[in-house]
Design an enzyme around this catalytic site. Structure first.
Site, mmCIF file in Angstrom:
data_model
loop_
_atom_site.group_PDB
_atom_site.id
_atom_site.type_symbol
_atom_site.label_atom_id
_atom_site.label_comp_id
_atom_site.label_asym_id
_atom_site.label_seq_id
_atom_site.Cartn_x
_atom_site.Cartn_y
_atom_site.Cartn_z
ATOM 1 N N HIS A 56 0.991 -1.192 0.089
ATOM 2 C CA HIS A 56 0.175 -0.010 -0.031
ATOM 3 C C HIS A 56 0.912 1.246 -0.116
ATOM 4 O O HIS A 56 1.199 1.559 0.979
ATOM 5 C CB HIS A 56 -1.029 0.090 1.356
ATOM 6 C CG HIS A 56 -1.945 1.014 1.234
ATOM 7 N ND1 HIS A 56 -2.989 0.688 1.704
ATOM 8 C CD2 HIS A 56 -2.051 2.156 0.569
ATOM 9 C CE1 HIS A 56 -3.909 1.711 1.565
ATOM 10 N NE2 HIS A 56 -3.308 2.533 1.050
ATOM 11 N N HIS A 58 1.403 5.096 -1.892
ATOM 12 C CA HIS A 58 0.846 6.242 -2.769
ATOM 13 C C HIS A 58 2.069 6.894 -3.532
ATOM 14 O O HIS A 58 2.963 7.432 -2.761
ATOM 15 C CB HIS A 58 -0.068 7.191 -2.180
ATOM 16 C CG HIS A 58 -1.092 6.578 -1.681
ATOM 17 N ND1 HIS A 58 -2.319 6.299 -2.392
ATOM 18 C CD2 HIS A 58 -1.573 6.050 -0.566
ATOM 19 C CE1 HIS A 58 -3.286 5.921 -1.679
ATOM 20 N NE2 HIS A 58 -2.763 5.651 -0.594
ATOM 21 N N ARG A 60 2.105 8.905 -6.237
ATOM 22 C CA ARG A 60 1.327 10.191 -6.884
ATOM 23 C C ARG A 60 1.532 10.439 -8.403
ATOM 24 O O ARG A 60 0.821 11.320 -9.020
ATOM 25 C CB ARG A 60 1.905 11.351 -6.034
ATOM 26 C CG ARG A 60 1.741 11.350 -4.688
ATOM 27 C CD ARG A 60 0.278 11.155 -4.254
ATOM 28 N NE ARG A 60 -0.041 11.407 -2.798
ATOM 29 C CZ ARG A 60 -1.158 10.815 -2.101
ATOM 30 N NH1 ARG A 60 -1.953 10.172 -2.787
ATOM 31 N NH2 ARG A 60 -1.282 10.921 -0.885
ATOM 32 N N ASP A 150 -8.718 3.017 -3.154
ATOM 33 C CA ASP A 150 -8.226 3.241 -2.020
ATOM 34 C C ASP A 150 -8.371 4.920 -1.878
ATOM 35 O O ASP A 150 -7.904 5.557 -2.926
ATOM 36 C CB ASP A 150 -6.832 2.946 -1.641
ATOM 37 C CG ASP A 150 -6.319 3.479 -0.371
ATOM 38 O OD1 ASP A 150 -7.017 3.076 0.885
ATOM 39 O OD2 ASP A 150 -5.363 4.081 -0.116
ATOM 40 N N HIS A 177 -10.838 -0.171 0.853
ATOM 41 C CA HIS A 177 -10.904 1.006 1.647
ATOM 42 C C HIS A 177 -12.230 0.962 2.471
ATOM 43 O O HIS A 177 -13.354 1.619 1.843
ATOM 44 C CB HIS A 177 -10.854 2.009 1.044
ATOM 45 C CG HIS A 177 -10.901 3.557 1.904
ATOM 46 N ND1 HIS A 177 -9.732 4.203 2.375
ATOM 47 C CD2 HIS A 177 -11.822 4.065 2.513
ATOM 48 C CE1 HIS A 177 -10.173 5.539 2.910
ATOM 49 N NE2 HIS A 177 -11.264 5.187 3.238
ATOM 50 N N HIS A 230 -5.815 -0.819 5.488
ATOM 51 C CA HIS A 230 -5.101 -0.007 6.785
ATOM 52 C C HIS A 230 -6.581 -0.293 7.987
ATOM 53 O O HIS A 230 -7.230 0.451 8.244
ATOM 54 C CB HIS A 230 -5.331 1.314 6.504
ATOM 55 C CG HIS A 230 -6.278 1.870 5.482
ATOM 56 N ND1 HIS A 230 -7.712 1.782 5.588
ATOM 57 C CD2 HIS A 230 -6.149 2.812 4.385
ATOM 58 C CE1 HIS A 230 -8.155 2.281 4.612
ATOM 59 N NE2 HIS A 230 -7.273 2.943 3.651
ATOM 60 N N ASN A 276 -6.653 8.799 6.947
ATOM 61 C CA ASN A 276 -7.830 8.302 6.929
ATOM 62 C C ASN A 276 -7.384 6.891 6.684
ATOM 63 O O ASN A 276 -6.798 6.312 5.555
ATOM 64 C CB ASN A 276 -8.383 8.735 5.554
ATOM 65 C CG ASN A 276 -9.894 8.120 5.445
ATOM 66 O OD1 ASN A 276 -10.349 7.421 6.093
ATOM 67 N ND2 ASN A 276 -10.413 8.576 4.134
ATOM 68 N N ASP A 303 0.943 2.569 3.810
ATOM 69 C CA ASP A 303 -0.014 3.584 3.366
ATOM 70 C C ASP A 303 0.664 5.039 3.182
ATOM 71 O O ASP A 303 0.219 5.862 3.658
ATOM 72 C CB ASP A 303 -1.189 3.869 4.398
ATOM 73 C CG ASP A 303 -2.201 4.704 3.595
ATOM 74 O OD1 ASP A 303 -2.285 5.195 2.600
ATOM 75 O OD2 ASP A 303 -3.444 4.947 4.304
ATOM 76 N N HIS A 307 2.107 14.637 0.583
ATOM 77 C CA HIS A 307 1.351 15.581 0.229
ATOM 78 C C HIS A 307 2.232 16.768 0.223
ATOM 79 O O HIS A 307 3.325 16.942 0.888
ATOM 80 C CB HIS A 307 0.342 15.979 1.490
ATOM 81 C CG HIS A 307 -0.839 14.808 1.197
ATOM 82 N ND1 HIS A 307 -1.701 14.625 0.159
ATOM 83 C CD2 HIS A 307 -1.409 13.987 2.463
ATOM 84 C CE1 HIS A 307 -2.498 13.554 0.403
ATOM 85 N NE2 HIS A 307 -2.404 13.178 1.666
#
Length: 425
Positions: A56, A58, A60, A150, A177, A230, A276, A303, A307
């Site tokens: 899991h 990200h 981007r 997700d 999710h 998660h 989240n 996860d 950002h």
């Protein structure tokens, strides 16, 4: 390809031995090995683990390269001891077609730091209205086998059933999710004593538990594979325990931050702690830790959610949820579980590799095995400095914390991606 001789290393906590890496594999193992043409690494006091695998992540890219790219995320993963990561589909454009998943897969190959396995979206645009091109993504060069919306729940039970039925044909997995959106509208943190005191709208545990309960029943009915992303509540653990006892084909993951941090962190109003699903209570953490040891929860997954500054350094209500995780996950596991090397290898490498079907990963270093491995210094302690992280983002909840363990080296098919704690390229 340069050969490497790793001297005096403990393989998954066993007695010290030597490992010879040659031509992409572990060519030999045993005490007193010699290889005049090899670069020698003194691994006294170090532990060798099979390269970590993250289900899991990200990355981007495409679309939010200001927060992360496949290359920068791959570098962060290698520095965290990973040799393979599964990249989530919530990019821009969404990875809901063969073209986009192949783009991510090729970017991973070009970076050459970890194996990047794309996860395809379940629904077009993550909108939850109609199925994406699951078969085309499975047949693409990326050979997608895990599908997830997700960041969004596949809330429609009819659509979820159809997705489970579709992927059964090629033994694929739907990774959910788990969040009933009608129960979390406007939610800012875990619903409980702290949210009441702070006057913030709460995200109730039952919003997660209800979806998991529904989906294990659907997976049981269809006979398909379900993976729960998660997991964060004690109630979810009980639903999973009962489902596994019945033989439902369900696996589950927990994040490092849900094993360590509680909803009390929200009292700071620091958006770095907004995630989240939200941080839960100490009793939830205790249940998650016990479930991880027991095997009710199968894997630790980061996860990793980078950002850009403007998406985190703002008011709590407007901040995007998510935390960095790749470069600190093993340290958190050591902090939570202690030096239980076999358990760590199982939950962070062997089992996630089996779930994702990643051949050559998740295999303990031994003669004839692909040399995907990481060397850890368990005695080292390090202070997490956000500016020193390889990720393009800085939203780590562990800033300036002192954590145990240090990744000394990572090898991907015999090629070092990290040496002496530094990225090779």
């Amino acid at each position: 390809m340069t050969p490497y001789l790793i001297k005096g290393v403990s393989v998954v906590g066993a007695a010290p031995t030597d490992l010879l890496i040659r031509d992409g594999v572990v060519a030999d193992a045993g005490a007193g090995l010699t290889a005049p043409d090899a670069i020698v690494i003194d691994a006294t006091g170090l532990v060798a683990l099979p390269g970590l695998v993250d289900l899991h992540t990200h990355l981007r890219e495409p679309g939010r390269e200001d927060a992360e790219t496949v290359e920068s995320g791959s570098r962060a993963a290698a520095l965290g001891g990973y040799t393979a990561v599964c990249a989530m589909a919530n990019t821009s454009p969404v990875a809901d077609t063969a073209g986009v998943v192949e783009q991510v897969w090729r970017l991973g190959r070009e970076a050459g730091l970890v194996d990047v396995q794309p996860i395809g979206a379940v629904t077009v645009g993550l909108a939850g209205e109609r199925l994406a091109e699951l078969g085309a993504m499975a047949d693409s060069a990326a050979q997608v086998r895990i599908f997830s919306d997700d960041g969004h729940c596949v809330a429609d039970p009819k659509l979820m059933r159809r997705a489970l039925e579709y992927v059964k044909a090629f033994d694929g997995i739907i990774a959910q999710h788990a969040e009933e959106p009608r129960l979390t509208e406007g939610a800012q943190m875990h619903e409980g004593e702290v949210s009441t005191r702070l006057g913030l709208i709460g995200w109730p545990a039952v919003a997660e538990e209800a979806i998991i309960a529904r989906d294990v029943l659907l997976a049981e009915h269809v006979g398909s594979r379900l993976h729960v992303c998660h997991v964060s509540t004690a109630g979810s653990v009980e639903v999973l325990r009962q489902a596994k006892a019945r033989g439902v084909r369900v696996t589950a993951e927990v994040t490092p931050h849900h094993l360590l941090l509680t909803d009390v962190k929200a009292e700071t109003y620091d958006p770095v702690y907004k995630v989240n699903p939200p941080l839960r209570t100490a009793s939830d953490i205790a249940a998650l830790r016990a479930a991880l040891v027991e095997g009710v929860i199968d894997v630790v997954a980061t996860d990793h959610a980078p950002h850009a500054v403007e998406d985190k350094e703002c008011e709590w209500a407007y901040a995007r949820p998510g935390m960095l995780g790749l470069e600190t996950a093993l340290s958190i596991a050591l902090d939570v579980l202690g030096p239980e090397w076999d358990l760590i290898a199982e939950r962070m490498s062997r089992v996630p590799a089996r779930i994702a079907g990643l051949d050559g990963h998740g295999v303990d270093p031994a003669p004839g095995v692909p040399a995907n491995l990481t060397l850890v210094d368990p005695a080292a302690r390090r202070v997490v400095e956000p500016a020193e992280l390889a990720s393009r983002s800085r939203n780590t909840p562990y800033a300036r914390m002192t954590l145990p363990g240090r990744i000394v080296a990572t090898f991907l098919r015999g090629e070092p991606t990290v040496l002496d704690g530094k990225a090779v390229k």
